[in-house]
Enzyme design. Sequence first.
Site: not given
Length: 247
Positions: A12-13, A15, A90, A142, A155, A159, A188
């Site tokens: 997932g890189s 963005r 990620n 997270s 989620y 995580k 973030i």
Amino acid sequence: MELNGKVSLISGSSRGIGRACAILLAEAGSDIVVNYLSNVDAAEAVVEQIKMRGRRAIAIKADVSKRDECNAMIEQAQKELGPIQILVNNAGITRDRSFLKMSVEQWHEVLLVNLDGAFNLTGKILPGMIELKWGRVINMSSIVAQIGNFGQSNYAVAKGGLIAFTKSLAREVATKGVTVNAIAPGFIDTDMTAVVPEKSLDLVRELTPMGRLGSAEEVAIVVRFLAHPMASFITGEVVKVNGGLHM
């Protein structure tokens, strides 16, 4: 250039945090596998940024929730760039809904990407790290795994599972030259938080001692630190990057 000669794969890189990780690891000397799911233009833009820094890079499309696609991506990456010794798990998605309104599909989709994705990639790459007696597995967890959040039980479970996975795997490979650590970002400033209502983000800022959201680069610098050869005595840890929201 502390990572010169190393190859990193960041899921997932194209963005956000993944993109920042890819660029900072490249600046540290690593060649980069840019993984993406749908936005090829964004992925290729990251590749160009990395090449401008004098490193090799390729963009490969793969759905991390699908084991066969992960295997194909890793085989192509290692054929073109060499053994992968730094893995950043990620890739992640959200499908927010209060638990009583959450569908089975929303529950499983989040777990498949956020948790099974790490299983799929790590399982394929880890044997090579052990063979070379050097490796870094960095899992992106997270703050939601640590404090919970309304509408994010799926989620939080995914995580939280990454934290448990981190600690268990770290024990298994501690004598094999491989470290396994997790990072738990707070809120973030990325595409993921861009869809959160501004009133909710204002409340987050108010509750955060630093009074603001974090940046993707502030998470990525921790990834670079954990990947550093001198971070070899740190394993099984969860590093919080949340501006003091959870201490």
